[in-house]
Design an enzyme around this catalytic site. Structure first.
Site, PDB file in Angstrom:
ATOM      1  N   ALA A  34       0.880  -1.274  -0.040  1.00  0.00           N
ATOM      2  CA  ALA A  34       0.237  -0.074   0.208  1.00  0.00           C
ATOM      3  C   ALA A  34       0.896   1.115  -0.007  1.00  0.00           C
ATOM      4  O   ALA A  34       1.961   1.086   0.273  1.00  0.00           O
ATOM      5  CB  ALA A  34      -0.943  -0.016   1.218  1.00  0.00           C
ATOM      6  N   PHE A  35       0.404   2.369  -0.313  1.00  0.00           N
ATOM      7  CA  PHE A  35       1.243   3.644  -0.615  1.00  0.00           C
ATOM      8  C   PHE A  35       1.762   4.006   0.425  1.00  0.00           C
ATOM      9  O   PHE A  35       2.919   5.031   0.691  1.00  0.00           O
ATOM     10  CB  PHE A  35       0.405   4.708  -1.202  1.00  0.00           C
ATOM     11  N   LYS A  36       1.445   3.691   1.912  1.00  0.00           N
ATOM     12  CA  LYS A  36       2.067   4.210   2.969  1.00  0.00           C
ATOM     13  C   LYS A  36       3.544   3.785   3.046  1.00  0.00           C
ATOM     14  O   LYS A  36       4.149   4.113   3.958  1.00  0.00           O
ATOM     15  CB  LYS A  36       1.197   3.744   4.296  1.00  0.00           C
ATOM     16  N   ASP A  37       3.880   2.900   2.395  1.00  0.00           N
ATOM     17  CA  ASP A  37       5.133   2.174   2.577  1.00  0.00           C
ATOM     18  C   ASP A  37       6.089   3.470   2.024  1.00  0.00           C
ATOM     19  O   ASP A  37       7.317   3.555   2.403  1.00  0.00           O
ATOM     20  CB  ASP A  37       5.524   1.079   1.517  1.00  0.00           C
ATOM     21  N   MET A  50       6.472   5.683   5.119  1.00  0.00           N
ATOM     22  CA  MET A  50       6.882   4.915   6.316  1.00  0.00           C
ATOM     23  C   MET A  50       8.293   4.573   6.237  1.00  0.00           C
ATOM     24  O   MET A  50       9.233   4.786   7.255  1.00  0.00           O
ATOM     25  CB  MET A  50       5.926   3.945   6.661  1.00  0.00           C
TER      26      MET A  50
END
Ligand SMILES: *Cc1c(COP(=O)(O)O)cnc(C)c1O
Length: 469
Positions: free
Chosen positions: A110-113, A116
């Site tokens: 997911a794009f949160k990688d 993060m």
């Protein structure tokens, strides 16, 4: 570069202080004093840079005097080394003027990688520089927790504890958290629901003795350093499509308003973004805001795109600050009113400024399933439910003339379809396969702690497990 709070009562701070504090002391969010702009010549010179070098070039404008371009590029290179596509954020032509930017090539798909993985390195560097250790505590309903655990696992200066509601996250999301076997990384199943988990985190942040003792930190999307790396992929997509000589538009599946605000910052830095399209599911508080000029809280309805099941978008305050001409006192008043009454209205001048750059669309679950099926059938692309909400908004913005016919629209694909396989299977009849690096995910052994739904139980768990600094 100096940072100030959106509520006018905190700052100036440097980049690292803003990074380590997260939320401002007056309850506001940090923003840089200005958005350093690139000239057209500078942007042309950026067009051929590899992704990590581009990240260093862009982010160095916000860390002036503290972290230089080469250091940031090295951190970004390290952060994105394990991503499964060499372009990091590749573009895929969907049809006509619509392009899909695939933001699901990181470890938790997911794009949160993208944010993060950078944030964990930024934290580690800042803490080590100060000779400090920290405990990161967060609650998750799914995507954020897995991205955070994956990014902060094995960092020397950080112990991370992520609370999730036992039995209430999807099997893939749970296994992504519990299969992590690393010193200092803890997935904690709490016998309660997501609200219980969030309430425990809040209580422990308010427990000042505990907070100071373990140096408690948060990595939710209000942290400015989480937004910084998200600016980069707006540049990479627009430059690939011909910027600065050609305008582009972006359609962004939106929950907490962090991702689309990063697009706004890219625009303020000189990127010729013609329009930012805010795409929501049936939790449409933002769509109603852009239509009516009033933010009116409602109840959250569960949808097929759970990462956007949000009523109060925490990052919206940053745009509010800009729409109110950076008047922190006015923002503090508006936010107080919103906390009290669940509603605020903006003056016409602010709404005119908002409409200059933003348009908003909503899509319910039936529309989401139809969009997933249609993209599969006509364009051969399998979208996850969040991405489908964005692609549908892009189609409608072109069809109704909101975006001119000669302007490419980039729809952000924020998760891999296999992460939300049940919805995709409902739409297409086929369950998408997990990518190779996660193919055996569901067979990996689980490791998790369990805690009762009380702040005391979680506090005791942290004190038992953390590596004392
Ligand atoms: C977090 C998330 C969103 C919402 O992004 P915001 O920055 O909160 O607006 C959308 N889609 C997916 C898949 C997400 O994980």
């Amino acid at each position: 570069m100096k940072y100030y709070s959106t509520r006018g009562n905190d700052g100036p701070l440097g980049y690292e202080e803003a990074l380590l504090s997260g939320l401002a002391r007056d309850g506001g969010l940090y923003l840089p004093e200005s958005y350093p702009a690139f000239s057209d010549d500078e942007m042309r010179a950026m067009a051929d840079l590899p992704y990590a070098a581009l990240a260093g070039r862009i982010m160095s404008r916000f860390t002036d005097g503290e972290l230089d371009e080469a250091e940031l590029a090295a951190m970004a290179g390290d952060a994105y080394a394990g991503f499964t596509d060499p372009d990091v954020a590749p573009l895929h032509h969907l049809n006509g003027n619509i392009h899909v930017m695939e933001l699901f090539h990181g470890p938790t798909i997911a794009f949160k990688d993208y944010a993060m993985q950078f944030l964990s390195r930024a934290f580690d560097r800042a803490l080590k520089g100060a000779g400090r250790q920290a405990v990161i505590l967060g609650a998750t309903s799914g995507d954020t927790g897995s991205a955070a655990l994956e990014a902060f696992r094995g960092r020397d200066a950080v112990d991370i504890f992520i609370l999730f509601p036992d039995g209430r996250v999807s099997p893939v999301q749970q296994r992504q958290m519990t299969s992590i076997d690393a010193v200092g990384a803890h997935a904690v199943a709490v016998s309660g629901d997501f609200d219980d988990c969030q309430a425990i985190v809040k209580q422990l942040f308010n427990d000042h003795g505990f907070r100071d003792r373990v140096n408690l930190s948060a990595v939710n999307s209000i942290n400015w350093a989480r937004l910084m790396p998200q600016i980069v992929y707006y540049f990479s997509a627009a430059l690939a499509l011909g910027a600065p000589g050609r305008k582009v538009a972006f359609s962004v599946p939106t929950g907490n308003f962090g991702n689309v605000f990063a697009g706004y910052v890219a625009m303020r830095m000189g990127l010729p973004i013609e329009r930012l399209i805010v795409a929501s599911n049936s939790n449409d508080i933002l769509t109603r805001f852009f239509e009516q000029g009033a933010m009116q809280r409602d109840v959250v309805t569960p949808s097929l795109s759970p990462s956007m099941d949000i009523q109060v978008s925490s990052n919206f305050e940053r745009l509010l600050f800009e729409l109110m001409d950076r008047d922190g006192v006015a923002v503090a008043g508006i936010m107080d009113r919103f906390a009290e009454t669940g509603r605020f209205e903006l003056p016409d001048s602010a709404m005119t400024a908002a409409h200059r750059h933003f348009s908003a669309y909503r899509l319910d679950d039936a529309g989401t399933l139809a969009e997933i099926a249609a993209s599969m059938e006509t364009d051969g692309m399998c979208l996850d439910p969040h991405s489908a909400v964005g692609v549908s908004a892009a189609r409608r913005a072109i069809a109704d003339g909101t975006v001119a016919a000669d302007i490419p629209v980039v729809a952000l694909a924020c998760a891999h379809p296999a992460k939300f396989g049940a919805a995709v299977s409902k739409a297409t009849g086929t369950t998408p396969a997990l990518p190779p690096h996660l193919a055996d995910l569901m067979q990996r052994p689980e490791k998790m702690a369990k805690a009762d739904a009380s702040a005391a139980a979680v506090r005791d768990l942290v004190l038992e497990k953390w590596r004392r600094g």
